[in-house]
Design a protein around this motif. Structure first.
Motif, mmCIF file in Angstrom:
data_model
loop_
_atom_site.group_PDB
_atom_site.id
_atom_site.type_symbol
_atom_site.label_atom_id
_atom_site.label_comp_id
_atom_site.label_asym_id
_atom_site.label_seq_id
_atom_site.Cartn_x
_atom_site.Cartn_y
_atom_site.Cartn_z
ATOM 1 N N GLY A 281 18.942 -10.871 97.374
ATOM 2 C CA GLY A 281 19.750 -10.409 97.388
ATOM 3 C C GLY A 281 20.647 -9.064 97.519
ATOM 4 O O GLY A 281 21.249 -9.077 96.976
ATOM 5 N N PHE B 200 21.775 -19.658 94.249
ATOM 6 C CA PHE B 200 22.500 -19.296 94.683
ATOM 7 C C PHE B 200 21.866 -18.887 96.107
ATOM 8 O O PHE B 200 21.721 -18.533 97.340
ATOM 9 C CB PHE B 200 22.265 -17.087 94.775
ATOM 10 C CG PHE B 200 22.647 -16.508 93.527
ATOM 11 C CD1 PHE B 200 23.330 -16.961 92.522
ATOM 12 C CD2 PHE B 200 21.317 -16.367 92.779
ATOM 13 C CE1 PHE B 200 24.193 -16.601 91.358
ATOM 14 C CE2 PHE B 200 21.597 -15.732 91.073
ATOM 15 C CZ PHE B 200 23.190 -16.124 90.482
ATOM 16 N N VAL C 69 24.589 -13.094 91.424
ATOM 17 C CA VAL C 69 23.642 -11.935 91.991
ATOM 18 C C VAL C 69 24.350 -10.436 92.259
ATOM 19 O O VAL C 69 23.357 -9.611 91.918
ATOM 20 C CB VAL C 69 24.165 -12.034 94.484
ATOM 21 C CG1 VAL C 69 22.980 -11.364 94.488
ATOM 22 C CG2 VAL C 69 23.107 -13.805 94.325
#
Length: 465
Positions: A307, A368, A397
């Motif tokens: 991320g 995610f 995130v």
């Protein structure tokens, strides 16, 4: 202001300006390995014709690893002007007395270490004190030792039974193995001593995020592990004819509480059809017990880029692991015609309960799936998976601090393929040792079943060929 210490820091205090503790270059760590081994044995033949071979081996390897990283809580104090070994953060005045500021701006940097370009905005008056950097930029060390002691005893002979291809021969034996693994860490890297981001400053060992005090590197739990393995085997050679031979073998191993026990048979056959052509095949089972480090419930923390930033990933051992097992078989042919030799074999492996670690990338992308944002946060189906993630605030995130993974028995794996080896020996042509050869492996199939974590498929089944 004082305030809390932030466990997720997306910043590095020293970059192209270099580290003054290392000649304004990059920080330098060390890796030192030392290994030694001693072995001895006795072999010979008894008066009845039985052979014996008894041996023992002890080996040891030691790793000492040293690196450097920033202690976050000390660094944050330095940003507030309360840094340095002579500063009392509770009573000191920022930037006065023994309390120092760390200047994060470019006017503290004299030149670019990589290019050599000088900085026209540099001011010696606001440059950073190397002693301040030494205070928050600390060494982190690991001392790990692996030891192994093995005793083998093998006896062999003939049964007195004769086939047309020769006497039926046998071999039996046993083995004892003792394994040790010890790992210790310096006080800042040891999670039993310094578990929290603020432990070096506050002394507190109570925190939700137990990642240790460093900005980039993770901590670990000391280990002192050992295990014993007892094994025995038997083998018999069956020369039915001059051209057809078979071999039966079996092995038993007992790992005690560290992996259970196993019995693994094997059959292999060779048929010499002509002087230049033979067939061969084998079928059997294999077994691999979990290593001691995977069974230990302690943890090691790594960092992975997820991320858009490095995240702490805890890898926790699992005392409930089952052994990895596989069924294997192969069939092929051999040919030898003058200086030319070749073998072609088809092989097949069917693995069950492979010893792996939960896939952190799949766990992240499952929670995610669309990248930055909240993804499946709050979705009841993903509640168990979400519990493996630690956030500095709400589930997203941007707030992700760390992920918990475990050693597991992973999905079944099936693979097969073909091995081809060939060589041409020119000894007779060149009157010397000249040989040309090659080998090819073709993997026809490599299927992996789905991986599930907390009821969520984090890695769908796939063909990895």
């Amino acid at each position: 202001a004082t305030g809390a210490y932030i466990p997720g820091v997306l910043y590095r205090p020293l970059a192209e300006g270099g580290n003054p503790l290392f000649g304004d270059g990059s920080s330098v760590g060390s890796r030192k390995f030392e290994a030694w081994r001693v072995s001895g044995g006795l072999n010979g033949t008894f008066s009845n014709g039985w052979g014996y071979d008894v041996s023992a081996t002890y080996m040891e390897e030691n790793l000492v690893r040293v690196g450097y990283d920033t202690v976050v809580s000390r660094f944050q104090l330095a940003l507030r002007g309360l840094g340095g070994p002579g500063c009392n953060a509770a009573t000191g005045t920022p930037g006065a007395g023994g309390c120092q500021y760390f200047n994060p701006f470019s006017n503290a940097i004299q030149s670019n270490f990589v290019t050599g370009q000088t900085n026209p905005n540099f001011s010696a008056a606001v440059a950073n004190d190397p002693n301040l950097i030494r205070w928050f930029f600390q060494p982190t060390s690991t001392d790990a030792t692996t030891k192994l002691f093995v005793v083998d005893a093998v006896f062999n002979g003939e049964t007195g039974i004769n086939f047309s291809g020769g006497p039926v021969a046998w071999a039996v034996g046993g083995q004892f193995r003792k394994n040790w693994y010890e790992a210790s860490y310096d006080g800042l890297s040891d999670l039993t001593v310094t578990p929290c981001i603020d432990t070096p400053v506050t002394g507190s060992t109570s925190c939700t995020v137990r990642n240790g005090p460093y900005m980039f590197l993770g901590g670990a739990t000391p280990a002192n592990l050992k295990g014993d393995v007892w094994a025995g085997f038997a083998e018999i050679s069956l020369p039915f004819t001059d051209s057809l031979q078979a071999n039966l073998a079996a092995r038993y191993e007992d790992y005690g509480n560290n992996g259970g026990s196993t019995f693994n048979p094997k059959l292999s056959v060779r048929w010499q059809i002509t002087d230049i052509f033979a067939l061969r095949g084998s079928v059997g089972t294999t077994f691999r017990a979990p290593p001691l480090t995977s069974l230990d419930p302690g943890q090691v923390t790594s960092l992975q880029f997820l991320g858009g930033a490095f995240r702490a990933v805890d890898v926790v051992g699992n005392p409930g692991l089952d052994p990895e097992k596989a069924t294997t078989y192969s069939i092929g042919f051999l040919t030898k015609a003058g200086p030319f030799r070749a073998t072609v074999d088809y092989w097949n492996f069917d693995f069950k309960n492979p010893l792996v670690t939960e896939p952190v990338g799949g766990m992240f992308s499952s929670l995610f799936p669309t990248g930055p944002g909240v993804g499946n946060c709050g979705n009841p189906t993903f509640a168990g998976l979400q519990s493996r993630f630690t956030f500095n605030g709400a589930c997203s995130v941007s707030n992700l601090s760390r992920i918990l993974t475990r050693a597991i028995n992973g999905p079944k794996v099936k693979t097969d393929g073909i091995d081809i080896l060939a060589d041409l020996d020119f000894d007779d042509v060149f009157n010397g040792g000249v040989r040309i050869g090659g080998s090819v492996t073709y993997v026809r199939k490599y299927t992996v079943e789905a991986t599930t974590v907390e009821g969520v498929v984090v890695s769908p089944a796939f063909d990895g060929v």
